[in-house]
Design a protein around this motif. Structure first.
Motif, PDB file in Angstrom:
ATOM      1  N   THR A   1      -5.758  -0.929  -4.605  1.00 25.18           N
ATOM      2  CA  THR A   1      -6.538  -2.531  -3.407  1.00 25.18           C
ATOM      3  C   THR A   1      -5.820  -3.603  -4.431  1.00 25.18           C
ATOM      4  O   THR A   1      -5.606  -4.451  -5.411  1.00 25.18           O
ATOM      5  CB  THR A   1      -7.519  -2.666  -3.701  1.00 25.18           C
ATOM      6  OG1 THR A   1      -8.766  -1.557  -3.548  1.00 25.18           O
ATOM      7  CG2 THR A   1      -8.591  -3.672  -2.835  1.00 25.18           C
TER       8      THR A   1
ATOM      9  N   GLY B   1      -3.657  -6.321  -8.317  1.00 29.88           N
ATOM     10  CA  GLY B   1      -4.435  -5.352  -8.104  1.00 29.88           C
ATOM     11  C   GLY B   1      -5.156  -4.548  -9.290  1.00 29.88           C
ATOM     12  O   GLY B   1      -5.158  -4.854  -9.733  1.00 29.88           O
TER      13      GLY B   1
ATOM     14  N   GLN C   1       0.825  -0.963   0.170  1.00 29.12           N
ATOM     15  CA  GLN C   1       0.182   0.225   0.060  1.00 29.12           C
ATOM     16  C   GLN C   1       0.809   1.275   0.242  1.00 29.12           C
ATOM     17  O   GLN C   1       0.626   2.076  -1.057  1.00 29.12           O
ATOM     18  CB  GLN C   1      -0.833  -0.241   1.305  1.00 29.12           C
ATOM     19  CG  GLN C   1      -2.344  -1.193   0.793  1.00 29.12           C
ATOM     20  CD  GLN C   1      -2.819  -1.272  -0.052  1.00 29.12           C
ATOM     21  OE1 GLN C   1      -3.452  -1.810  -0.508  1.00 29.12           O
ATOM     22  NE2 GLN C   1      -3.414   0.339  -0.866  1.00 29.12           N
TER      23      GLN C   1
END
Length: 438
Positions: free
Chosen positions: A32, A74, A24
């Protein structure tokens, strides 16, 4: 990153909190991470010059502990009029190459073996013994495959791979496309050892189509298990990878001219993995040309037939295979060349192999093995047969592919054409050209 990638390649999917937090911090706001996580080493992420190949240490380049770069799967939300960040690469939906062909079968398994002259292959010791064939597909159902073949085929469950989202183990997947592909490969190389790579079942959840990410994991696992690990578990001297899947339409990909696009981008990271496997590890990769032929395009093609050979099927390192019937007629759904613009070699397909014959009955009684999904593993089996006595160290995939193109039966004579490529595959003629058969 290193530890997460190593866990994935060695069979564990448990991400640490630290890893998720680290991702992140590195990714743009709103990113995500997929779960289960996909973290794949890609070395430097570059295609090397030919002169550098001999100097590359594969284990140093691609091992998770020493790789310079990694792919992480992601998603990120982008407004309808927003731009996709340039550091992202496309993970488009991919599908088995099903066919629109509803006509009855033309010929059967015996006709295919006769056309390929598997008797001469076998009498000269070219039956696939010791060669591994990875069927990258929807998974194999061994009981049906053995019944259809009439003998117990060789399989390696320990070195097969099932995505973590799938409950069934290797060689016990639902009967279907993957079993057909396996049958068509073993038809030519009966003593080859199958690896069941059920990557086309690797959806993030059961409401979504499978995307390219499981294919990237599959290729990374094959490379690690065969060459990159300090103690490779795939002991076969030769590895053939059969791929009866692809992307049907540009609308499924990133917008045109985005640097992360897949279908016409020779710098996509998946090509890097294919390049390393073919040029450095010397694995033979075979791809179906697709089923967007001008006479009978499959519905997902949305009637688009130009530039239909795209993505991995357009890579110069792979053998791209169209389809003909056992009477040498080009099947209407076989994608025609040239390859999509932007790729290094527009002369795709390389050749055609047999399809639309009665064989595995994986799709039902009296239903033929169809599509370039069938011709692709027929060609992969032909390569596996030749590899029985032609180790990759003696002849690279590029050398073998060139022999297959040169020895193919041309339709019509005169060099490459967009329908048949260089012609119909002739493994015996290729083996003679390579000095394996008198």
């Amino acid at each position: 990153m290193q530890s997460a990638a190593l866990r994935l390649l060695e069979g564990s999917i448990s991400p640490t909190v630290e890893f998720q937090e680290h991702c992140q911090r590195l990714m743009p706001e709103g990113f995500t991470l997929d779960f289960p996580p996909v973290v794949v080493p890609i070395g430097t992420g570059e295609i090397f010059d030919e002169a550098e190949i001999e100097r590359i240490d594969l284990r140093l380049l691609m091992h998770p502990e020493t790789s310079k770069k990694f792919l992480v799967a992601g998603s990120i939300e982008v407004d309808d009029d927003g731009e996709i960040p340039e550091e992202f690469f496309a993970d488009p939906p991919v599908q088995p190459h099903l066919t629109c062909g509803t006509s009855r079968s033309i010929g059967n398994n015996v006709d295919v073996q006769t056309r390929l002259d598997t008797t001469t292959l076998r009498l000269n010791g070219l039956d696939g013994s010791g060669v591994a064939i990875a069927i990258v597909d929807t998974g194999i159902y061994a009981p049906h495959l053995e019944k259809a073949l009439g003998f117990a085929f060789r399989k390696d469950g320990a070195n097969s791979w099932t995505p973590s989202t799938v409950a069934t183990p290797a060689f016990w997947h639902r009967l279907g496309h993957g079993t057909m592909s396996a049958y068509d490969a073993v038809l030519v190389a009966p003593q080859a050892t199958l690896l069941d790579y059920a990557a086309l079942l690797g959806r993030v959840d059961h409401s979504a189509q499978v995307t390219l990410a499981p294919m990237i994991v599959a290729y990374s696992k094959l490379l690690y298990s065969w060459k990159t690990s300090a103690n490779p578990s795939i002991r076969a001297p030769a590895l053939v990878i059969s791929n009866s899947w692809g992307i049907y339409h540009p609308s499924l990909d990133f917008p045109a001219n985005h640097p992360g696009r897949f279908i016409d981008n020779p710098n996509h990271p998946f090509r890097g993995l294919v390049w390393i496997l073919a040029r450095i590890a010397r694995a033979d990769a075979v791809f179906a040309a697709g089923n967007c032929g001008v006479n009978c395009p499959a519905p997902p093609c949305l009637r688009r037939t130009a530039g239909a050979i795209n993505g991995a099927a357009a890579y110069p390192e792979v053998l791209t295979v169209g389809g003909c019937d056992t009477n040498y007629g080009l099947v209407g759904y076989s994608s025609r060349g040239p390859a999509i613009a932007g790729m290094p070699n527009p002369q795709k397909p390389d050749l055609v192999a047999y399809t639309h014959f009665l064989g595995s009955t994986a799709a039902g009684r009296n239903r033929p093995d169809t599509g370039t999904s069938a011709s692709c593993p027929v060609a992969a089996g032909s390569i596996a047969a030749i590899r029985t006595r032609l180790p990759p160290l003696n002849a690279s995939p590029a050398v073998l592919n060139n022999a297959l193109r040169q020895s193919a039966h041309p339709f019509p004579p005169g060099g490459w054409n967009p329908n048949y490529g260089h012609g119909v595959i002739r493994p015996v003629a290729a083996a003679r050209l390579l000095g394996l058969i008198p």
